[in-house]
Design an enzyme around this catalytic site. Structure first.
Site: not given
Length: 617
Positions: A2, A106, A381
């Protein structure tokens, strides 16, 4: 992910001028709509004004922000940017303490964790985050940023107000803050750029909450402090135990970061790091009856123009093909032409609010826009080379014997293109050396360490606190400019803390680059990919791109109104453009050679003009 923005003011009650403050904070939030295109909101209390733009990933309906909660008669409110990867564990712990939850987000877990643990709450989090919380019980505002700065959080203190935002552009919507660059800002741009000193926002008066830091703002002012940092400890595990522990931490990190209520994809370059992430993700999704989507990047006709070097020994495509066959992913090959690469240079500056890694930025922005058409969450990665010692300078004797940043050891090339006046007034060498020494003094070491292990720690710490941060900064801004959330499993703080104390001879076991990582993931990848020589993020070798840059730079230098006109040495740059470019001798990192210098100057000129920057030299 966000966007968050807002301001704190303990000199007045913000509700007394509610409409005025609401309009300011809403405008701040609007600058971050690209970070959160799904929803937006604002919150104003006695001493804080918050704005939030939401990219919905977890609990698409219930995770709306700003989120408020009343506990024992006191109101708490949060604006939050990030993801917690141990949400379930924290939620269960809080339930045992008597708390109930209305959502599966969350965000609610983070807010309740603050209510229970106070300013110690970030110590419980495994994730990437920046957030602001208003606490009406203690009458304070709490700002916090994750341990390695994956998520940004800028701030400025002006007129006894603390103004903050996920990106610098949000701060400029506050009427008290303007884009000003003094001589130290120019030292950042031309001496350290595209890196930034820890905590430095480059613009005068603009700072960044440093990784692993938090701030308490109340009637007494603003107090910044560190809640977490790397520590030096004696490594007691033998090589086999180290391999097993590394595997355990890495696989756990990747699996945790696959949690999402929207489809997930991975970036797959065919290199060791991204291939491990993709292989693990593919296996997890396969167990759920799903197929992983993967993406790779390249440039039109790059095979025709590719030039192997010590920094970039091989092309990616053959190794991507091997991995796609091995893991059975739905793969999309993305390509960028030189015109799109050039045109996106300007948009990359707006995404970052500063000149950046030139076409390394613009290509990432271009590719992320293509990915966003199908996905919102992606795994990468990034960060493996910093923690496993993959870069050439980890094995460069000169880097060990030179008191300078290993990825930018010599400033002569940078200084040669500056105007004689700027070379005279800018304390470039002193500034860069001061920032370098400041970091060296902060390196966690063991008492009595001999010279070589101590220097190896310094190289490792420089990479995690500078180079890794630069790449994470780029990753956040270029991906979030497209509303794409990219997660970085190698940046898990447990893994980095463990590896910080692993001796170099383990990481470089049997003189093999990244041997520890290779041994830790044996059986997961095909041998051809496992043993592939490191090759960094791809760049174009098409001469048409460099010619396009030269053409634009000549136009800029012939324009007396161009803001960069007074900062550069025209004769030196013309001479440079008349010669042959050396792609194999970068002036920053592995990718930024002479063509990227041209692009960096073009970006700098556009930045000064677009942001109407005031120069104080």
């Amino acid at each position: 992910m966000c966007g968050i923005a807002g301001f704190c003011d303990f000199t007045q009650n913000l509700n007394n001028e509610y409409t005025k403050n609401k309009n300011i904070v809403i405008e701040m939030g609007k600058t971050l709509e690209h970070r959160g295109p799904n929803d937006s909101g604002h919150y104003i209390s006695e001493h804080v004004a918050f704005a939030h733009t939401r990219l919905a990933v977890i609990d698409l309906l219930g995770g709306v922000q700003p989120m408020k909660r009343i506990e024992k008669g006191y109101e708490y409110a949060v604006v939050y940017n990030g993801e917690l990867y141990n949400t379930d564990e924290i939620r269960e712990d809080l339930r045992r303490k008597g708390y109930t939850f209305n959502t599966t987000s969350d965000t609610e877990v983070l807010l309740v964790a603050y209510i229970e643990y106070g300013t110690d709450c970030p110590k419980y989090f495994n994730g990437i985050f920046s957030f602001a919380i208003w606490d009406s019980f203690h009458r304070l505002c709490f700002l916090c940023r994750d341990r390695f700065g994956v998520k940004p959080l800028f701030f400025s203190v002006v007129d006894q107000k603390v103004v903050f935002g996920s990106e610098i552009k949000a701060l400029f919507e506050h009427p008290s803050i303007h884009p000003v660059i003094n001589q130290y800002g120019l030292c950042e741009i031309f001496g350290l750029g595209p890196a930034r000193s820890p905590g430095c926002g480059v613009y005068e008066g603009v700072n960044e909450v440093m990784p692993g830091h938090a701030a308490i703002i109340d009637y007494s002012g603003m107090k910044l402090y560190s809640y977490w940092s790397l520590t030096a400890e004696e490594h007691r595990d033998n090589y086999e135990q180290t391999v097993e522990k590394t595997r355990e931490l890495l696989l756990d990190s990747i699996r945790r970061q696959l949690v999402s209520d929207v489809p997930i994809c991975t970036l797959l370059s065919g290199g060791l790091d991204s291939s491990v992430v993709s292989a693990v993700a593919a296996n997890v999704l396969k167990e759920e009856g799903k197929k992983l989507d993967t993406y790779s990047f390249d440039y039109n006709e790059n095979t025709k123009f590719f030039k192997a070097s010590s920094f970039q020994p091989t092309e990616d495509r053959p190794f991507v093909d091997i991995m796609v066959d091995a893991i059975g992913s739905n793969h999309i090959y993305l390509e960028c032409d030189h015109h799109s690469l050039y045109e996106t240079l300007y948009e990359a500056v707006i995404a970052k609010d500063l000149p950046g890694m030139a076409d390394v930025d613009s290509s990432m922005l271009y590719f992320c826009r293509q990915i966003k058409k199908n996905h919102t969450v992606c795994l990468s990665g990034e960060c493996a080379d910093e923690i496993f010692g993959g870069y050439p300078w980890f094995r460069d004797e000169e880097a060990y014997n030179t008191n300078a940043f290993p990825w930018s050891k010599n400033l002569d090339y940078r200084k040669s293109i500056l105007s004689p006046h700027l070379r005279k007034v800018l304390p470039l060498d002193d500034y860069v050396q001061s920032e370098y020494q400041k970091t060296i003094r902060a390196v966690p070491k063991l008492d009595g360490e001999s010279k070589l292990p101590a220097r190896q720690r310094e190289i490792s710490y420089l990479n995690t606190s500078w180079f890794m941060t630069t790449l994470l900064d780029r990753k956040d801004r270029m991906t979030m400019a497209s509303g794409l959330e990219v997660r970085v499993p190698y940046a898990d703080h447990r893994l980095i803390q463990y590896l910080y104390n692993v001796p170099w001879e383990y990481k470089y076991h049997n003189n093999e680059v990244k041997a520890l990582l290779k041994d830790a993931v044996k059986g997961i990848l095909p041998d051809e990919v496992l043993n592939r020589k490191k090759s960094p993020y791809p760049k174009t070798y098409d001469p048409k791109y460099e010619n396009l840059l030269k053409e634009e730079l000549r136009k800029i230098m012939s324009d007396d109104s161009a803001p960069i006109h007074m900062l550069i040495d025209h004769e030196a740059i013309h001479k440079l453009m008349e010669g042959n470019s050396d792609y194999g001798r970068p002036w920053f990192g592995q990718l930024m050679a002479t063509p990227q210098l041209y692009a960096y100057l073009i970006q700098t000129n556009f930045w000064l003009k677009h942001y109407n920057v005031t120069l104080k030299i």
